[in-house]
Design a protein around this motif. Sequence first.
Motif, PDB file in Angstrom:
ATOM      1  N   GLU A  19       0.834  -1.193   0.000  1.00 37.35           N
ATOM      2  CA  GLU A  19       0.000   0.000   0.000  1.00 37.35           C
ATOM      3  C   GLU A  19       0.873   1.248   0.000  1.00 37.35           C
ATOM      4  O   GLU A  19       1.576   1.514   0.984  1.00 37.35           O
ATOM      5  CB  GLU A  19      -0.896  -0.018   1.236  1.00 37.35           C
ATOM      6  CG  GLU A  19      -1.881   1.103   1.287  1.00 37.35           C
ATOM      7  CD  GLU A  19      -2.768   1.029   2.511  1.00 37.35           C
ATOM      8  OE1 GLU A  19      -3.469   2.016   2.759  1.00 37.35           O
ATOM      9  OE2 GLU A  19      -2.763   0.003   3.226  1.00 37.35           O
ATOM     10  N   PRO A  20       0.851   2.027  -1.085  1.00 36.03           N
ATOM     11  CA  PRO A  20       1.626   3.271  -1.114  1.00 36.03           C
ATOM     12  C   PRO A  20       1.262   4.169   0.065  1.00 36.03           C
ATOM     13  O   PRO A  20       0.110   4.223   0.476  1.00 36.03           O
ATOM     14  CB  PRO A  20       1.224   3.909  -2.444  1.00 36.03           C
ATOM     15  CG  PRO A  20       0.808   2.751  -3.299  1.00 36.03           C
ATOM     16  CD  PRO A  20       0.137   1.787  -2.344  1.00 36.03           C
ATOM     17  N   THR A  21       2.260   4.809   0.604  1.00 34.73           N
ATOM     18  CA  THR A  21       2.226   5.709   1.779  1.00 34.73           C
ATOM     19  C   THR A  21       2.079   4.966   3.105  1.00 34.73           C
ATOM     20  O   THR A  21       2.146   5.588   4.150  1.00 34.73           O
ATOM     21  CB  THR A  21       1.154   6.826   1.681  1.00 34.73           C
ATOM     22  OG1 THR A  21      -0.142   6.287   1.860  1.00 34.73           O
ATOM     23  CG2 THR A  21       1.265   7.586   0.362  1.00 34.73           C
ATOM     24  N   ARG A  22       1.917   3.669   3.067  1.00 33.48           N
ATOM     25  CA  ARG A  22       1.841   2.883   4.301  1.00 33.48           C
ATOM     26  C   ARG A  22       3.245   2.689   4.853  1.00 33.48           C
ATOM     27  O   ARG A  22       4.219   2.573   4.104  1.00 33.48           O
ATOM     28  CB  ARG A  22       1.218   1.525   4.001  1.00 33.48           C
ATOM     29  CG  ARG A  22       0.968   0.648   5.192  1.00 33.48           C
ATOM     30  CD  ARG A  22      -0.406   0.945   5.752  1.00 33.48           C
ATOM     31  NE  ARG A  22      -0.677   0.236   6.964  1.00 33.48           N
ATOM     32  CZ  ARG A  22      -1.630  -0.678   7.081  1.00 33.48           C
ATOM     33  NH1 ARG A  22      -2.364  -1.004   6.048  1.00 33.48           N
ATOM     34  NH2 ARG A  22      -1.835  -1.246   8.239  1.00 33.48           N
ATOM     35  N   HIS A 113      10.613 -10.543   5.792  1.00 35.26           N
ATOM     36  CA  HIS A 113       9.465 -10.359   6.668  1.00 35.26           C
ATOM     37  C   HIS A 113       9.026  -8.906   6.587  1.00 35.26           C
ATOM     38  O   HIS A 113       9.862  -8.000   6.568  1.00 35.26           O
ATOM     39  CB  HIS A 113       9.835 -10.716   8.110  1.00 35.26           C
ATOM     40  CG  HIS A 113       8.693 -10.556   9.053  1.00 35.26           C
ATOM     41  ND1 HIS A 113       8.461  -9.400   9.757  1.00 35.26           N
ATOM     42  CD2 HIS A 113       7.693 -11.405   9.376  1.00 35.26           C
ATOM     43  CE1 HIS A 113       7.368  -9.547  10.477  1.00 35.26           C
ATOM     44  NE2 HIS A 113       6.889 -10.749  10.278  1.00 35.26           N
ATOM     45  N   ASP A 114       7.719  -8.693   6.521  1.00 32.46           N
ATOM     46  CA  ASP A 114       7.214  -7.324   6.557  1.00 32.46           C
ATOM     47  C   ASP A 114       6.067  -7.240   7.554  1.00 32.46           C
ATOM     48  O   ASP A 114       5.339  -8.208   7.766  1.00 32.46           O
ATOM     49  CB  ASP A 114       6.744  -6.870   5.171  1.00 32.46           C
ATOM     50  CG  ASP A 114       5.553  -7.638   4.667  1.00 32.46           C
ATOM     51  OD1 ASP A 114       4.436  -7.097   4.732  1.00 32.46           O
ATOM     52  OD2 ASP A 114       5.724  -8.787   4.210  1.00 32.46           O
ATOM     53  N   ARG A 115       5.960  -6.083   8.166  1.00 31.55           N
ATOM     54  CA  ARG A 115       4.842  -5.808   9.064  1.00 31.55           C
ATOM     55  C   ARG A 115       4.365  -4.400   8.783  1.00 31.55           C
ATOM     56  O   ARG A 115       5.137  -3.437   8.923  1.00 31.55           O
ATOM     57  CB  ARG A 115       5.256  -5.940  10.522  1.00 31.55           C
ATOM     58  CG  ARG A 115       4.077  -5.714  11.479  1.00 31.55           C
ATOM     59  CD  ARG A 115       4.431  -5.988  12.922  1.00 31.55           C
ATOM     60  NE  ARG A 115       5.197  -4.942  13.548  1.00 31.55           N
ATOM     61  CZ  ARG A 115       4.691  -3.815  14.061  1.00 31.55           C
ATOM     62  NH1 ARG A 115       3.411  -3.558  13.982  1.00 31.55           N
ATOM     63  NH2 ARG A 115       5.481  -2.935  14.642  1.00 31.55           N
ATOM     64  N   ALA A 116       3.122  -4.278   8.367  1.00 31.29           N
ATOM     65  CA  ALA A 116       2.529  -2.961   8.149  1.00 31.29           C
ATOM     66  C   ALA A 116       2.145  -2.381   9.499  1.00 31.29           C
ATOM     67  O   ALA A 116       1.501  -3.057  10.312  1.00 31.29           O
ATOM     68  CB  ALA A 116       1.302  -3.080   7.251  1.00 31.29           C
ATOM     69  N   LEU A 117       2.554  -1.158   9.746  1.00 31.91           N
ATOM     70  CA  LEU A 117       2.185  -0.507  10.996  1.00 31.91           C
ATOM     71  C   LEU A 117       0.745  -0.027  10.915  1.00 31.91           C
ATOM     72  O   LEU A 117       0.294   0.421   9.863  1.00 31.91           O
ATOM     73  CB  LEU A 117       3.105   0.682  11.279  1.00 31.91           C
ATOM     74  CG  LEU A 117       4.403   0.350  12.017  1.00 31.91           C
ATOM     75  CD1 LEU A 117       5.302  -0.555  11.220  1.00 31.91           C
ATOM     76  CD2 LEU A 117       5.105   1.613  12.420  1.00 31.91           C
ATOM     77  N   ARG A 118       0.050  -0.136  12.020  1.00 30.73           N
ATOM     78  CA  ARG A 118      -1.298   0.410  12.106  1.00 30.73           C
ATOM     79  C   ARG A 118      -1.205   1.923  12.272  1.00 30.73           C
ATOM     80  O   ARG A 118      -0.223   2.442  12.791  1.00 30.73           O
ATOM     81  CB  ARG A 118      -2.044  -0.220  13.286  1.00 30.73           C
ATOM     82  CG  ARG A 118      -2.291  -1.718  13.081  1.00 30.73           C
ATOM     83  CD  ARG A 118      -3.052  -2.321  14.249  1.00 30.73           C
ATOM     84  NE  ARG A 118      -2.377  -2.151  15.518  1.00 30.73           N
ATOM     85  CZ  ARG A 118      -1.451  -2.973  16.011  1.00 30.73           C
ATOM     86  NH1 ARG A 118      -1.081  -4.029  15.303  1.00 30.73           N
ATOM     87  NH2 ARG A 118      -0.907  -2.749  17.174  1.00 30.73           N
TER      88      ARG A 118
END
Length: 154
Positions: A19-22, A113-118
Amino acid sequence: MLLSGKPHADALRRGRFSEPTRIYLLTSVLLGREALFKDLTLGRLLVAELREAHELGLVHSLAWVVMPDHLHWLVQLERTPLNELMRRVKGRSARQINQRLSRSGALWQHGFHDRALRQEEDVRAVARYVIANPIRAGLVRRVADYPLWDAVWL
């Protein structure tokens, strides 16, 4: 339903949602956990690739630390999907490092590994966690004593 009979298993292997800007926390490990980045020259070759990805506008690099055998990188994704970003950084750094070591072959473990921040997460707290890795690993007593890290808030 997927052909493997395992719901979602193949989809997870095929890719990620980028997701761009995420903001994402990315981690990648050297093959066999080889501690190549104990050599600062080799670590700086990886750092050059991180900085180039930032300068090209692929990501907005927020914080990173290059540990002896792995990388933690906190980024705000721009126009490049995660898999392309990591393929670029890992591939280009592998070529540079292999050339420096007069060797060839794989350098990085497959994948990352990736983790998208909330949205409600404190990005600075995550950045502090990232750059404190050398302290938790017992490599230094103070972050300032470790040479392979950076954060935009400095």
